[in-house]
Scaffold this motif. Structure first.
Motif, PDB file in Angstrom:
ATOM      1  N   SER A  49       0.154  -1.239  -0.061  1.00  0.00           N
ATOM      2  CA  SER A  49       0.011   0.277   0.324  1.00  0.00           C
ATOM      3  C   SER A  49       1.244   0.989  -0.229  1.00  0.00           C
ATOM      4  CB  SER A  49      -0.880  -0.583   1.450  1.00  0.00           C
ATOM      5  OG  SER A  49      -0.543   0.129   2.373  1.00  0.00           O
ATOM      6  N   VAL A  50      -0.172   2.294  -0.863  1.00  0.00           N
ATOM      7  CA  VAL A  50       0.994   3.945  -0.791  1.00  0.00           C
ATOM      8  C   VAL A  50       0.290   4.929  -0.283  1.00  0.00           C
ATOM      9  CG1 VAL A  50       2.749   3.086  -3.087  1.00  0.00           C
ATOM     10  CG2 VAL A  50       0.519   4.167  -2.940  1.00  0.00           C
ATOM     11  N   SER A  51       0.523   6.030   0.749  1.00  0.00           N
ATOM     12  CA  SER A  51       0.082   6.987   0.901  1.00  0.00           C
ATOM     13  C   SER A  51      -0.046   8.153   1.126  1.00  0.00           C
ATOM     14  CB  SER A  51      -0.293   6.603   2.914  1.00  0.00           C
ATOM     15  OG  SER A  51       0.328   6.481   3.642  1.00  0.00           O
ATOM     16  N   LEU A  52      -0.554   9.150   0.674  1.00  0.00           N
ATOM     17  CA  LEU A  52       0.218  10.589   0.517  1.00  0.00           C
ATOM     18  C   LEU A  52      -1.390  11.600   1.591  1.00  0.00           C
ATOM     19  CD1 LEU A  52       1.276  13.023  -0.085  1.00  0.00           C
ATOM     20  CD2 LEU A  52      -0.450  13.486  -1.915  1.00  0.00           C
ATOM     21  N   HIS A  53      -0.803  11.835   2.497  1.00  0.00           N
ATOM     22  CA  HIS A  53      -1.711  12.377   3.635  1.00  0.00           C
ATOM     23  C   HIS A  53      -1.136  14.268   4.626  1.00  0.00           C
ATOM     24  CE1 HIS A  53      -0.147  10.120   6.831  1.00  0.00           C
ATOM     25  NE2 HIS A  53      -0.675  10.478   7.631  1.00  0.00           N
ATOM     26  N   GLY A  54      -1.791  14.363   4.596  1.00  0.00           N
ATOM     27  CA  GLY A  54      -1.079  16.083   5.087  1.00  0.00           C
ATOM     28  C   GLY A  54      -1.788  17.168   4.977  1.00  0.00           C
ATOM     29  N   THR A  55      -2.022  17.763   5.187  1.00  0.00           N
ATOM     30  CA  THR A  55      -1.700  19.625   4.988  1.00  0.00           C
ATOM     31  C   THR A  55      -0.483  20.480   5.185  1.00  0.00           C
ATOM     32  OG1 THR A  55      -4.557  19.171   6.092  1.00  0.00           O
ATOM     33  CG2 THR A  55      -3.269  21.785   5.709  1.00  0.00           C
ATOM     34  N   GLY A  56      -0.776  21.156   3.999  1.00  0.00           N
ATOM     35  CA  GLY A  56       0.026  22.163   3.525  1.00  0.00           C
ATOM     36  C   GLY A  56      -0.022  23.262   3.297  1.00  0.00           C
ATOM     37  N   ASP A  57       0.903  24.399   3.652  1.00  0.00           N
ATOM     38  CA  ASP A  57       0.088  25.944   3.423  1.00  0.00           C
ATOM     39  C   ASP A  57       1.266  26.813   2.931  1.00  0.00           C
ATOM     40  OD1 ASP A  57      -1.888  25.993   4.756  1.00  0.00           O
ATOM     41  OD2 ASP A  57      -0.623  25.748   6.853  1.00  0.00           O
ATOM     42  N   THR A  58       1.053  27.718   1.685  1.00  0.00           N
ATOM     43  CA  THR A  58       2.214  27.865   0.500  1.00  0.00           C
ATOM     44  C   THR A  58       1.810  29.740   1.079  1.00  0.00           C
ATOM     45  OG1 THR A  58       3.421  28.074  -0.587  1.00  0.00           O
ATOM     46  CG2 THR A  58       1.420  27.674  -1.477  1.00  0.00           C
ATOM     47  N   VAL A  59       2.459  30.683   0.675  1.00  0.00           N
ATOM     48  CA  VAL A  59       2.708  31.526  -0.193  1.00  0.00           C
ATOM     49  C   VAL A  59       2.773  31.618  -1.941  1.00  0.00           C
ATOM     50  CG1 VAL A  59       2.397  34.176   0.447  1.00  0.00           C
ATOM     51  CG2 VAL A  59       2.857  32.566   2.749  1.00  0.00           C
ATOM     52  N   LEU A  60       2.304  32.647  -2.094  1.00  0.00           N
ATOM     53  CA  LEU A  60       2.173  32.839  -3.720  1.00  0.00           C
ATOM     54  C   LEU A  60       3.597  33.567  -4.284  1.00  0.00           C
ATOM     55  CD1 LEU A  60      -0.951  31.500  -5.258  1.00  0.00           C
ATOM     56  CD2 LEU A  60       0.533  29.744  -4.952  1.00  0.00           C
ATOM     57  N   GLY A  61       4.592  33.710  -5.330  1.00  0.00           N
ATOM     58  CA  GLY A  61       5.962  34.450  -5.262  1.00  0.00           C
ATOM     59  C   GLY A  61       5.585  35.073  -6.447  1.00  0.00           C
ATOM     60  N   SER A  62       6.022  35.951  -6.847  1.00  0.00           N
ATOM     61  CA  SER A  62       6.454  36.947  -7.638  1.00  0.00           C
ATOM     62  C   SER A  62       6.022  36.544  -8.721  1.00  0.00           C
ATOM     63  CB  SER A  62       7.299  37.634  -7.919  1.00  0.00           C
ATOM     64  OG  SER A  62       8.735  37.018  -8.309  1.00  0.00           O
ATOM     65  N   GLY A  63       6.662  34.407  -9.196  1.00  0.00           N
ATOM     66  CA  GLY A  63       6.179  34.255 -10.695  1.00  0.00           C
ATOM     67  C   GLY A  63       4.154  34.367 -10.798  1.00  0.00           C
ATOM     68  N   PHE A  64       3.132  34.591  -9.817  1.00  0.00           N
ATOM     69  CA  PHE A  64       1.590  34.740 -10.095  1.00  0.00           C
ATOM     70  C   PHE A  64       1.642  35.540 -10.078  1.00  0.00           C
ATOM     71  CE2 PHE A  64       3.176  30.397  -7.858  1.00  0.00           C
ATOM     72  CZ  PHE A  64       2.741  29.638  -8.918  1.00  0.00           C
ATOM     73  N   SER A  65       2.152  36.934 -10.552  1.00  0.00           N
ATOM     74  CA  SER A  65       1.537  37.778 -10.473  1.00  0.00           C
ATOM     75  C   SER A  65       0.491  38.717  -9.440  1.00  0.00           C
ATOM     76  CB  SER A  65       1.087  38.041 -12.432  1.00  0.00           C
ATOM     77  OG  SER A  65       0.615  39.149 -13.014  1.00  0.00           O
ATOM     78  N   THR A  66      -0.566  38.696 -10.087  1.00  0.00           N
ATOM     79  CA  THR A  66      -1.328  39.330  -8.976  1.00  0.00           C
ATOM     80  C   THR A  66      -1.838  38.497  -8.048  1.00  0.00           C
ATOM     81  OG1 THR A  66      -3.329  38.277 -10.000  1.00  0.00           O
ATOM     82  CG2 THR A  66      -2.350  40.566 -11.210  1.00  0.00           C
ATOM     83  N   PHE A  67      -1.396  37.465  -8.003  1.00  0.00           N
ATOM     84  CA  PHE A  67      -1.780  36.483  -6.818  1.00  0.00           C
ATOM     85  C   PHE A  67      -0.474  36.640  -5.607  1.00  0.00           C
ATOM     86  CE2 PHE A  67      -4.817  34.397 -10.102  1.00  0.00           C
ATOM     87  CZ  PHE A  67      -5.575  34.943  -9.140  1.00  0.00           C
ATOM     88  N   GLU A  68       0.144  36.764  -5.846  1.00  0.00           N
ATOM     89  CA  GLU A  68       2.119  36.962  -5.111  1.00  0.00           C
ATOM     90  C   GLU A  68       1.623  37.582  -3.741  1.00  0.00           C
ATOM     91  OE1 GLU A  68       6.062  39.359  -5.017  1.00  0.00           O
ATOM     92  OE2 GLU A  68       4.948  39.873  -6.527  1.00  0.00           O
ATOM     93  N   GLY A  69       2.227  36.732  -2.640  1.00  0.00           N
ATOM     94  CA  GLY A  69       1.870  37.136  -1.405  1.00  0.00           C
ATOM     95  C   GLY A  69      -0.120  36.483  -0.704  1.00  0.00           C
ATOM     96  N   ASP A  70      -0.308  36.179  -1.608  1.00  0.00           N
ATOM     97  CA  ASP A  70      -2.098  35.153  -1.620  1.00  0.00           C
ATOM     98  C   ASP A  70      -1.545  33.860  -0.495  1.00  0.00           C
ATOM     99  OD1 ASP A  70      -2.805  36.529  -3.391  1.00  0.00           O
ATOM    100  OD2 ASP A  70      -3.835  35.816  -4.244  1.00  0.00           O
ATOM    101  N   PRO A  71      -2.388  33.321   0.276  1.00  0.00           N
ATOM    102  CA  PRO A  71      -2.016  32.163   1.388  1.00  0.00           C
ATOM    103  C   PRO A  71      -3.156  31.229   0.344  1.00  0.00           C
ATOM    104  CG  PRO A  71      -3.361  34.110   2.639  1.00  0.00           C
ATOM    105  CD  PRO A  71      -2.984  35.132   0.946  1.00  0.00           C
ATOM    106  N   VAL A  72      -2.482  29.700   0.085  1.00  0.00           N
ATOM    107  CA  VAL A  72      -3.498  28.721  -0.177  1.00  0.00           C
ATOM    108  C   VAL A  72      -3.027  27.221   0.632  1.00  0.00           C
ATOM    109  CG1 VAL A  72      -3.440  27.120  -2.289  1.00  0.00           C
ATOM    110  CG2 VAL A  72      -2.354  29.739  -2.780  1.00  0.00           C
ATOM    111  N   GLN A  73      -4.249  26.125   1.394  1.00  0.00           N
ATOM    112  CA  GLN A  73      -4.270  25.606   1.289  1.00  0.00           C
ATOM    113  C   GLN A  73      -4.616  24.740   0.998  1.00  0.00           C
ATOM    114  OE1 GLN A  73      -6.703  24.797   5.247  1.00  0.00           O
ATOM    115  NE2 GLN A  73      -4.473  24.948   6.030  1.00  0.00           N
ATOM    116  N   PHE A  74      -3.961  23.338   1.368  1.00  0.00           N
ATOM    117  CA  PHE A  74      -3.991  22.120   0.567  1.00  0.00           C
ATOM    118  C   PHE A  74      -4.142  21.237   1.745  1.00  0.00           C
ATOM    119  CE2 PHE A  74      -1.261  24.984  -2.780  1.00  0.00           C
ATOM    120  CZ  PHE A  74      -1.641  24.555  -3.735  1.00  0.00           C
ATOM    121  N   THR A  75      -5.075  20.176   1.726  1.00  0.00           N
ATOM    122  CA  THR A  75      -5.327  18.901   1.925  1.00  0.00           C
ATOM    123  C   THR A  75      -5.733  17.612   1.087  1.00  0.00           C
ATOM    124  OG1 THR A  75      -6.470  20.464   3.876  1.00  0.00           O
ATOM    125  CG2 THR A  75      -6.714  17.767   4.097  1.00  0.00           C
ATOM    126  N   ILE A  76      -4.821  16.948   1.261  1.00  0.00           N
ATOM    127  CA  ILE A  76      -4.848  15.777   0.790  1.00  0.00           C
ATOM    128  C   ILE A  76      -4.914  14.393   2.164  1.00  0.00           C
ATOM    129  CG2 ILE A  76      -3.464  14.534  -1.628  1.00  0.00           C
ATOM    130  CD1 ILE A  76      -2.062  16.772  -1.947  1.00  0.00           C
TER     131      ILE A  76
END
Length: 192
Positions: A49-76
């Motif tokens: 069996s294989v698995s992936l679980h957890g939550t990760g937060d990130t902040v978008l950088g300058s490569g994301f243009s108008t979204f720079e500095g935006d927080p994004v949260q991922f839960t898998i």
């Protein structure tokens, strides 16, 4: 002087010695049957069996243009049996992206349809079952495929990458991009 016969003879002798030492000590003994056992009972031969679980937060950088500095949260939360991944993959994902001014950019979740793990990296693909993207009016989100890729670095800042099918990017089962951005919080665990 031709050395080919001498080299061939040496290789054949080495091969014969290897086969002789690899043979079982008791040629007449029957091969073991059934799963390996210990004094505590049956022992699984392999963990498939294989698995992936957890939550990760990130902040978008300058490569994301108008979204720079935006927080994004991922839960898998995803798992699969490596022997029959197409039949056993199950799990859920949730993504929430908020603009720096507090307005919701996108919030969607769905079911994991494929999970591939190699070492400390994993790719999970899935289909959005509920969600909205108010920042992009008219873009259908529900029913679209997504790919989430994770590189597990323990508690020292994992990496994540993604592809959104609702922006026209092709998403195939268990195919994704490199994990291109470091998380700033949370923790993902990849097992397999």
């Amino acid at each position: 002087m031709n050395r080919r016969p001498a080299v061939t003879a040496a290789v054949l002798c080495l091969l014969a010695a290897t086969v002789a030492t690899a043979a079982p000590a008791s040629a007449g003994a029957p091969a073991p049957s059934g799963p390996p056992t210990s004094s505590a009972g049956p022992v699984a031969a392999t963990d498939a069996s294989v698995s992936l679980h957890g939550t990760g937060d990130t902040v978008l950088g300058s490569g994301f243009s108008t979204f720079e500095g935006d927080p994004v949260q991922f839960t898998i939360d995803a798992r699969a049996d490596t022997l029959k991944p197409s039949e056993t993959t199950r799990g859920h994902f949730h993504v929430r992206h908020v603009h720096t001014d507090g307005r919701l950019v996108a919030d969607f979740e769905g079911d994991i349809t494929c999970l591939a793990v190699g070492g400390r990296e994993a790719i999970a693909t899935g289909v959005v079952t509920r969600g909205e993207a108010p920042w992009f009016p008219g873009k259908p989100v529900v029913g679209q495929k997504v790919a989430l890729s994770v590189e597990d670095h323990g508690r020292h800042g994992d990496r994540i990458g993604w592809i959104w099918g609702f922006f026209g990017a092709p998403v195939s089962d268990c195919q994704g991009t490199v994990p291109f951005i470091r998380t700033t919080g949370g923790d993902f665990t990849v097992r397999g």
